[in-house]
Design an enzyme around this catalytic site. Structure first.
Site, mmCIF file in Angstrom:
data_model
loop_
_atom_site.group_PDB
_atom_site.id
_atom_site.type_symbol
_atom_site.label_atom_id
_atom_site.label_comp_id
_atom_site.label_asym_id
_atom_site.label_seq_id
_atom_site.Cartn_x
_atom_site.Cartn_y
_atom_site.Cartn_z
ATOM 1 N N TYR A 4 2.730 10.887 4.031
ATOM 2 C CA TYR A 4 3.686 9.961 3.315
ATOM 3 C C TYR A 4 4.945 10.906 3.056
ATOM 4 C CZ TYR A 4 -0.003 6.798 2.417
ATOM 5 O OH TYR A 4 -1.533 6.107 2.014
ATOM 6 N N SER A 37 -2.936 -1.792 -0.029
ATOM 7 C CA SER A 37 -1.966 -2.997 0.155
ATOM 8 C C SER A 37 -2.521 -4.408 -0.212
ATOM 9 C CB SER A 37 -1.681 -3.168 1.748
ATOM 10 O OG SER A 37 -1.236 -2.032 2.445
ATOM 11 N N PRO A 38 -3.371 -4.268 -1.454
ATOM 12 C CA PRO A 38 -3.923 -5.503 -2.217
ATOM 13 C C PRO A 38 -2.949 -6.446 -2.425
ATOM 14 C CG PRO A 38 -3.725 -3.990 -3.588
ATOM 15 C CD PRO A 38 -3.221 -3.218 -2.379
ATOM 16 N N LEU A 39 -1.668 -6.338 -2.338
ATOM 17 C CA LEU A 39 -0.459 -7.362 -2.442
ATOM 18 C C LEU A 39 0.052 -7.639 -1.102
ATOM 19 C CD1 LEU A 39 1.193 -5.876 -5.510
ATOM 20 C CD2 LEU A 39 -0.084 -8.090 -5.540
ATOM 21 N N GLY A 40 -0.740 -7.519 -0.126
ATOM 22 C CA GLY A 40 -0.412 -7.890 1.149
ATOM 23 C C GLY A 40 1.113 -7.022 1.434
HETATM 24 N N1 LIG Z 1 -5.370 4.081 4.110
HETATM 25 C C1 LIG Z 1 -4.127 3.578 4.436
HETATM 26 O O1 LIG Z 1 -4.115 3.638 5.628
HETATM 27 C C2 LIG Z 1 -3.047 3.099 3.402
HETATM 28 C C3 LIG Z 1 -2.226 2.454 4.074
HETATM 29 C C4 LIG Z 1 -1.313 1.700 3.283
HETATM 30 C C5 LIG Z 1 -1.025 1.711 2.124
HETATM 31 N N2 LIG Z 1 -2.049 2.665 1.589
HETATM 32 C C6 LIG Z 1 -2.270 3.110 0.084
HETATM 33 O O2 LIG Z 1 -2.226 1.881 -0.766
HETATM 34 C C7 LIG Z 1 -1.290 1.861 -1.756
HETATM 35 C C8 LIG Z 1 -0.832 0.466 -1.790
HETATM 36 O O3 LIG Z 1 -0.399 -0.323 -0.690
HETATM 37 P P1 LIG Z 1 1.022 -0.847 -0.084
HETATM 38 O O4 LIG Z 1 1.920 0.043 -1.165
HETATM 39 O O5 LIG Z 1 0.867 -0.648 1.315
HETATM 40 O O6 LIG Z 1 0.801 -2.317 -0.582
HETATM 41 P P2 LIG Z 1 0.712 -3.220 -1.835
HETATM 42 O O7 LIG Z 1 0.307 -2.601 -2.802
HETATM 43 O O8 LIG Z 1 0.114 -4.411 -1.243
HETATM 44 O O9 LIG Z 1 2.430 -3.772 -1.861
HETATM 45 C C9 LIG Z 1 3.445 -2.746 -2.219
HETATM 46 C C10 LIG Z 1 4.653 -3.584 -2.311
HETATM 47 O O10 LIG Z 1 4.668 -4.611 -3.386
HETATM 48 C C11 LIG Z 1 5.540 -4.446 -4.172
HETATM 49 N N3 LIG Z 1 5.262 -4.977 -5.529
HETATM 50 C C12 LIG Z 1 4.134 -4.241 -6.132
HETATM 51 N N4 LIG Z 1 4.117 -4.652 -7.345
HETATM 52 C C13 LIG Z 1 4.564 -6.126 -7.279
HETATM 53 C C14 LIG Z 1 5.028 -6.978 -8.143
HETATM 54 N N5 LIG Z 1 4.352 -7.056 -9.262
HETATM 55 N N6 LIG Z 1 6.119 -7.802 -7.983
HETATM 56 C C15 LIG Z 1 6.704 -7.978 -6.739
HETATM 57 N N7 LIG Z 1 6.561 -6.778 -5.838
HETATM 58 C C16 LIG Z 1 5.492 -5.888 -6.204
HETATM 59 C C17 LIG Z 1 6.115 -3.024 -4.180
HETATM 60 O O11 LIG Z 1 7.284 -2.969 -4.086
HETATM 61 P P3 LIG Z 1 8.252 -1.797 -4.880
HETATM 62 O O12 LIG Z 1 8.079 -0.638 -3.800
HETATM 63 O O13 LIG Z 1 9.652 -2.210 -4.801
HETATM 64 O O14 LIG Z 1 7.914 -1.211 -6.204
HETATM 65 C C18 LIG Z 1 5.978 -2.947 -2.450
HETATM 66 O O15 LIG Z 1 7.077 -3.299 -1.788
HETATM 67 C C19 LIG Z 1 -0.283 2.952 -0.980
HETATM 68 O O16 LIG Z 1 0.665 3.318 -1.951
HETATM 69 C C20 LIG Z 1 -0.823 3.902 -0.464
HETATM 70 O O17 LIG Z 1 -1.234 4.739 -1.466
HETATM 71 C C21 LIG Z 1 -2.980 3.221 2.377
#
Ligand SMILES: NC(=O)c1ccc[n+]([C@@H]2O[C@H](COP(=O)([O-])OP(=O)(O)OC[C@H]3O[C@@H](n4cnc5c(N)ncnc54)[C@H](OP(=O)(O)O)[C@@H]3O)[C@@H](O)[C@H]2O)c1
Length: 324
Positions: free
Chosen positions: A55, A201-204
């Protein structure tokens, strides 16, 4: 729902914090606010803080390292290795012993710590036996550089082979209302082996919160703009389901994101999602979702609003290393 949970033998808060978006993939972030988010998360009972060497690359680990420097003991620190970003922009996947041994030194240095609590292989390489990679990771446990081992997006057979070399504490894979493909085979295998589940990515990737109205909402360089599920007509179709989720959330006086997260939290006591945000407001909203109690009828209504089988588009432009 607010009690601590266990990933294998590792105890953590019921929800973790993903730090990826603080440095890359989802638009620009602000370092001071990101650090404040990490601090607030720890105050609210979040202990599992998730990063990866790719990252940034590298700068996200440095940011996390700065944020936790004066509170290392409050954190269950998780990072990942194995996806190598080439200077020209390509990527490769490595898990050979030499690479494992050099990768951990870089992560320890950038994180400013002498031990990583949970060290994941980020993707399973095609050309290195998993026994070699996990064998090398197990050496790091023996040497005290790493406490627990994890895999990310591994298939069921890989989980079994890896676990036979050294206990695997957690599997980190995408799991949410609209990404349920691990449920058929991989989740049951993990449970049989006592491996905890960390849905990423639990919030898609933000879409399930209802915050995005079209692909135009993703800025330049946003990872989602080039992802099949988030582009053009696919996103339009997928957003119709999100509208139903929002309606359901309004009836209950919560947000769509909170329903989506609470649904993941209800997958089991061995499940610790890691929603990502760089904003305190979103963090607080997400943490509150861990206390929502959903009945079977609520869960069924949520699943009916966003039926995973109706989602259009793959999770990644290239799915070849997923579930390997
Ligand atoms: N192992 C893997 O291959 C892999 C792949 C992807 C991710 N990950 C890990 O999983 C973590 C989470 O996944 P993710 O970040 O991809 O996806 P996510 O948690 O599903 O969604 C993140 C997105 O949602 C927004 N968000 C979060 N909370 C919100 C809320 N309450 N209201 C409105 N928007 C909201 C964030 O906005 P802002 O950014 O503007 O706050 C960001 O754009 C990552 O940070 C990473 O550590 C791992």
């Amino acid at each position: 729902m607010n009690a601590k949970r266990k990933l294998g033998e590792l105890e953590v808060g019921p929800q973790g914090l993903g730090c990826m978006g603080m440095s890359e993939f989802y638009g620009a972030g602000d370092e001071q606010e990101s650090i404040a988010v990490i601090h607030r998360a720890l105050e609210l009972g979040v202990t599992l803080i998730d990063t990866a060497d790719m990252y940034g690359p590298h700068v996200n680990e440095e940011l996390v390292g700065r944020a936790i420097a004066d509170r290392r003991d409050a954190v269950v620190l998780a990072t990942k290795f194995g996806i190598v970003r080439e200077p020209a922009g390509g990527r490769s996947i490595r898990g050979d012993r030499d690479y494992v041994r050099s990768a951990v030194e870089g992560s320890l240095r950038r994180l400013g710590t002498d031990v990583i609590d949970l060290y994941y292989l980020h993707r399973v390489p095609a050309d290195t036996p998993i026994e070699e990679t996990v064998g090398a990771m197990a050496e790091l446990v023996t040497e005290g550089k790493v406490r627990h081992l994890g895999l990310s997006e591994a298939g069921a057979e890989t989980l079994r082979r890896a676990h036979a070399v050294h206990p695997i504490t957690a599997l980190q894979s995408e799991w949410s209302l609209w990404s349920r493909d691990i449920e058929a085979e991989i989740v049951p295998t993990a449970r049989e082996l006592g491996i905890g589940l960390v849905p990423y990515s639990p919030l898609g990737r933000g879409v399930l919160t209802g915050r995005f109205a079209s692909s135009e909402d993703f800025g330049d360089g946003d990872f989602r703009a080039a992802n099949p599920r988030f582009s053009g007509a696919n996103l339009e179709a997928n957003l119709k389901m999100v509208a139903e989720l929002r309606a359901l959330a309004e009836e209950r006086g919560v947000t769509a994101g909170q329903l989506a997260l609470a649904w993941v939290q209800h997958r089991g006591q061995d499940v610790v999602p890691i929603p990502g945000t760089k904003r305190i407001k979103y963090l607080e909203e997400n943490v509150a979702a861990a206390s929502l109690e959903l009945s079977d009828a609520d869960l069924a209504a949520i699943e009916a609003a966003v039926p995973a089988s109706a989602v259009v588009g793959d999770r990644y432009p290239d799915m070849s290393s997923i579930g390997r």
